[in-house]
Design a protein around this motif. Sequence first.
Motif, short mmCIF file in Angstrom:
data_model
loop_
_atom_site.label_atom_id
_atom_site.label_comp_id
_atom_site.label_asym_id
_atom_site.label_seq_id
_atom_site.Cartn_x
_atom_site.Cartn_y
_atom_site.Cartn_z
N ILE A 124 0.86 -1.19 0.00
CA ILE A 124 0.00 0.00 0.00
C ILE A 124 0.89 1.23 0.00
O ILE A 124 2.11 1.14 -0.12
CB ILE A 124 -0.93 0.03 1.23
CG1 ILE A 124 -0.09 0.09 2.52
CG2 ILE A 124 -1.87 -1.17 1.25
CD1 ILE A 124 -0.86 0.52 3.74
N GLU A 125 0.29 2.41 0.16
CA GLU A 125 1.02 3.64 0.37
C GLU A 125 0.60 4.27 1.69
O GLU A 125 -0.59 4.31 2.01
CB GLU A 125 0.78 4.64 -0.77
CG GLU A 125 1.44 4.29 -2.08
CD GLU A 125 1.29 5.38 -3.11
OE1 GLU A 125 2.25 5.62 -3.86
OE2 GLU A 125 0.20 5.99 -3.16
N ARG A 139 -2.94 3.01 7.57
CA ARG A 139 -3.86 2.64 6.49
C ARG A 139 -5.30 2.90 6.91
O ARG A 139 -5.72 2.62 8.04
CB ARG A 139 -3.66 1.20 6.04
CG ARG A 139 -4.01 0.11 7.03
CD ARG A 139 -4.07 -1.24 6.34
NE ARG A 139 -2.77 -1.67 5.81
CZ ARG A 139 -2.61 -2.63 4.89
NH1 ARG A 139 -3.68 -3.27 4.41
NH2 ARG A 139 -1.41 -2.96 4.47
N GLY A 140 -6.06 3.47 5.98
CA GLY A 140 -7.43 3.85 6.26
C GLY A 140 -7.61 5.32 6.61
O GLY A 140 -8.74 5.80 6.68
N SER A 183 -3.44 4.64 1.83
CA SER A 183 -4.32 3.71 1.12
C SER A 183 -5.47 3.27 2.03
O SER A 183 -5.32 3.13 3.25
CB SER A 183 -3.54 2.49 0.66
OG SER A 183 -2.52 2.84 -0.25
N ARG A 184 -6.62 3.00 1.38
CA ARG A 184 -7.82 2.54 2.09
C ARG A 184 -8.36 1.30 1.38
O ARG A 184 -9.32 1.40 0.59
CB ARG A 184 -8.87 3.63 2.15
CG ARG A 184 -8.41 4.90 2.85
CD ARG A 184 -9.53 5.91 3.03
NE ARG A 184 -10.02 6.42 1.76
CZ ARG A 184 -9.48 7.43 1.09
NH1 ARG A 184 -8.39 8.03 1.55
NH2 ARG A 184 -10.00 7.85 -0.06
N VAL A 196 -12.15 -5.79 4.37
CA VAL A 196 -12.11 -5.55 5.81
C VAL A 196 -10.90 -6.22 6.44
O VAL A 196 -10.23 -5.64 7.32
CB VAL A 196 -13.41 -6.04 6.47
CG1 VAL A 196 -13.31 -5.97 7.99
CG2 VAL A 196 -14.60 -5.20 6.00
N THR A 197 -10.56 -7.42 6.00
CA THR A 197 -9.46 -8.16 6.61
C THR A 197 -8.10 -7.52 6.31
O THR A 197 -7.10 -7.89 6.93
CB THR A 197 -9.44 -9.63 6.16
OG1 THR A 197 -9.23 -9.70 4.75
CG2 THR A 197 -10.75 -10.32 6.52
N ALA A 198 -8.06 -6.54 5.42
CA ALA A 198 -6.81 -5.83 5.14
C ALA A 198 -6.41 -4.91 6.29
O ALA A 198 -5.35 -4.28 6.24
CB ALA A 198 -6.93 -5.02 3.85
N TYR A 199 -7.26 -4.84 7.32
CA TYR A 199 -6.98 -3.98 8.46
C TYR A 199 -6.72 -4.79 9.73
O TYR A 199 -6.86 -4.28 10.84
CB TYR A 199 -8.15 -3.01 8.69
CG TYR A 199 -8.39 -2.08 7.52
CD1 TYR A 199 -7.81 -0.82 7.47
CD2 TYR A 199 -9.19 -2.47 6.44
CE1 TYR A 199 -8.01 0.03 6.39
CE2 TYR A 199 -9.41 -1.63 5.36
CZ TYR A 199 -8.82 -0.39 5.34
OH TYR A 199 -9.03 0.44 4.28
#
Length: 316
Positions: A17-18, A66-67, A72-73, A77-80
């Motif tokens: 991500i960024e 993140r978010g 990046s967003r 959901v599991t990416a958090y």
Amino acid sequence: MNLSAFPDPTLIPVNGIELEVFEAGRDNAGNPIVLCHGWPGHASVWRHQVSALVAAGYHVIVPNQRGYGNSSRPDDVTAYDIEHLSGDLAALLDHYGYSNATFVGHDWGANVVWGLALLHPDRVDKVINLSLPYQERGETPWIELMEAVLGGDFYFVHFNRQPGVADAVFDEYTYQFLRNLYRKNEPPRQPQPGMAFIDLARAETPLGDPVMSDDELAVLVSAFEASGFTGGVNWYRNLDRNWHLLADVDPIVHQPTLMIYGDRDMIRKSETLADFVPNADVVTLECGHWIQQEKPAELNHAILSWLQQQDTARRR
């Protein structure tokens, strides 16, 4: 440090991500300290700490995680979950060429720093956490436990059981919600039925006193008007997933740790902190939850005094 002096951000690719990162004190390279905001926060909540840390000789790195902000967003959901969030911080160290750093976290940022110390212990030199103490992993997943004890309207549970409902309210009332939330000296209130943060977002009149100037609040409002709240709320939606991910991890935080509480914070102090964080020192300041804004000078003194003590002890 006023907002005009806050560092300009850079977008840095990490962990797929960024992250939008605010950096100061690069002349102090080799002595990194990473400041991790909570919910619903932004890197700028550390504005009172950056210049003091730079003056003390630290390379200060402040990501919007993140978010949040212009970071990046991801939609998933599991990416958090804690693996992703802690992986972002580890990868941020890789970007700067650091093997480890001191990490400072507030609120949810503290939770991520606790997780980082467990999942990537070699990347964490020292821990300084504000407001949120170490959360013991018991026999029942955290959201299940909260639902049984605190009910379905408790905001952790509500975020998980009614996905999207609270996010939409926060998005509709962004200014009002953040204005009403970032307060101090609030009068005692009796618990009311319903989801407290939704009611807070809809409340027309704030209580207590603001902890930010209008200009400082405007930074948060602008950021969340652009990003929405779902990315940050998704951190809550991974608590039970995090419980499973941490099942086989050594639960002891071995690093030197400073735990800082506000004595009027609604978050309770841990009675088992020493069991899981044996090298912890504890400081309590006369304030509520928003420690960085309520007691900036006192917080800076507590952090810098403790860091100096740790450095002195290490040289012996």
